[in-house]
Scaffold this motif. Structure first.
Motif, short mmCIF file in Angstrom:
data_model
loop_
_atom_site.label_atom_id
_atom_site.label_comp_id
_atom_site.label_asym_id
_atom_site.label_seq_id
_atom_site.Cartn_x
_atom_site.Cartn_y
_atom_site.Cartn_z
N LEU A 69 0.83 -1.21 0.00
CA LEU A 69 0.00 0.00 0.00
C LEU A 69 0.86 1.25 0.00
O LEU A 69 1.94 1.29 0.62
CB LEU A 69 -0.94 -0.02 1.19
CG LEU A 69 -2.16 -0.94 1.01
CD1 LEU A 69 -2.80 -1.28 2.34
CD2 LEU A 69 -3.17 -0.28 0.09
N GLU A 70 0.34 2.26 -0.67
CA GLU A 70 1.02 3.55 -0.81
C GLU A 70 0.11 4.65 -0.27
O GLU A 70 -1.12 4.49 -0.25
CB GLU A 70 1.31 3.80 -2.29
CG GLU A 70 2.13 2.72 -2.95
CD GLU A 70 2.16 2.84 -4.47
OE1 GLU A 70 1.42 3.69 -5.02
OE2 GLU A 70 2.90 2.07 -5.12
N PRO A 71 0.68 5.76 0.15
CA PRO A 71 -0.18 6.87 0.64
C PRO A 71 -1.24 7.29 -0.38
O PRO A 71 -2.34 7.70 0.00
CB PRO A 71 0.83 7.98 0.91
CG PRO A 71 2.09 7.26 1.25
CD PRO A 71 2.11 6.03 0.37
N GLU A 72 -0.91 7.14 -1.67
CA GLU A 72 -1.86 7.51 -2.73
C GLU A 72 -3.07 6.59 -2.76
O GLU A 72 -4.06 6.88 -3.44
CB GLU A 72 -1.16 7.48 -4.08
CG GLU A 72 -0.09 8.53 -4.28
CD GLU A 72 1.19 8.24 -3.51
OE1 GLU A 72 1.95 9.19 -3.23
OE2 GLU A 72 1.43 7.06 -3.17
N ASP A 73 -3.03 5.47 -2.06
CA ASP A 73 -4.18 4.56 -1.98
C ASP A 73 -5.19 5.01 -0.93
O ASP A 73 -6.26 4.40 -0.82
CB ASP A 73 -3.71 3.14 -1.65
CG ASP A 73 -2.83 2.55 -2.73
OD1 ASP A 73 -1.81 1.91 -2.39
OD2 ASP A 73 -3.16 2.71 -3.92
N THR A 74 -4.87 6.02 -0.17
CA THR A 74 -5.78 6.52 0.85
C THR A 74 -7.07 7.01 0.23
O THR A 74 -7.07 7.86 -0.67
CB THR A 74 -5.12 7.66 1.66
OG1 THR A 74 -4.00 7.13 2.37
CG2 THR A 74 -6.11 8.28 2.64
N ALA A 75 -8.19 6.45 0.69
CA ALA A 75 -9.50 6.78 0.12
C ALA A 75 -10.58 6.01 0.88
O ALA A 75 -10.26 5.12 1.68
CB ALA A 75 -9.56 6.42 -1.36
N VAL A 76 -11.82 6.35 0.60
CA VAL A 76 -12.92 5.51 0.99
C VAL A 76 -13.14 4.50 -0.12
O VAL A 76 -13.23 4.88 -1.29
CB VAL A 76 -14.21 6.32 1.24
CG1 VAL A 76 -15.37 5.38 1.59
CG2 VAL A 76 -13.99 7.34 2.36
N TYR A 77 -13.18 3.24 0.25
CA TYR A 77 -13.34 2.16 -0.72
C TYR A 77 -14.77 1.64 -0.68
O TYR A 77 -15.31 1.35 0.40
CB TYR A 77 -12.35 1.03 -0.42
CG TYR A 77 -10.96 1.35 -0.87
CD1 TYR A 77 -10.19 2.31 -0.20
CD2 TYR A 77 -10.40 0.72 -1.98
CE1 TYR A 77 -8.91 2.63 -0.63
CE2 TYR A 77 -9.11 1.03 -2.40
CZ TYR A 77 -8.38 1.99 -1.73
OH TYR A 77 -7.11 2.30 -2.16
N TYR A 78 -15.36 1.53 -1.86
CA TYR A 78 -16.73 1.08 -2.00
C TYR A 78 -16.79 -0.21 -2.82
O TYR A 78 -16.09 -0.32 -3.83
CB TYR A 78 -17.58 2.13 -2.72
CG TYR A 78 -17.66 3.46 -2.04
CD1 TYR A 78 -16.72 4.46 -2.29
CD2 TYR A 78 -18.69 3.74 -1.15
CE1 TYR A 78 -16.80 5.69 -1.67
CE2 TYR A 78 -18.79 4.98 -0.53
CZ TYR A 78 -17.85 5.94 -0.80
OH TYR A 78 -17.94 7.17 -0.18
#
Length: 123
Positions: free
Chosen positions: A86-95
């Protein structure tokens, strides 16, 4: 009624892993392709991965290819997203989302959506 319930999100350091799950109810799960999408603050919802009804065919966004793996268990009415490196750019709400019959990368083509689970990757 149809419910999609995501779980497994959280806070992880860069390079770590998380496994998201999405449990479906109220629909004939094996009739639906499933997708994972994500939305970061201030950005549009974007396609991450999808899987066909049998689980034999998968699709990935270029940004996650080789790091994420989608799978499903039709006996458990559940779809998974294994996220590695995982990378910081993967930070998000996942649906997670369900689309009748055929998989798609377009969010507006999906019939049902979960409430989302937050994934935060620290550097």
């Amino acid at each position: 009624q149809v419910q999609l319930v995501e779980s497994g999100g959280g806070l992880v350091q860069a390079g770590g892993s998380l496994r998201l799950s999405c449990a479906a109810s109220g629909l004939t799960f094996s009739n639906y392709a499933m997708g994972w999408f994500r939305q970061a603050p201030g950005k549009e919802r974007e396609f991450v991965s999808s899987i066909n009804r049998s689980g034999s065919t998968t699709y990935y966004a270029d940004s996650v290819k080789g790091r994420f793996t989608i799978s499903r268990d039709n006996a458990k009415n559940t779809v998974y997203l294994q996220m590695n490196s995982l990378e910081p750019e993967d930070t998000a709400v996942y649906y997670c989302a369900a689309k009748f019959v055929v998989a798609s990368t377009r969010p507006n083509e999906y019939n049902y959506w979960g409430q989302g689970t937050q994934v935060t990757v620290s550097s």
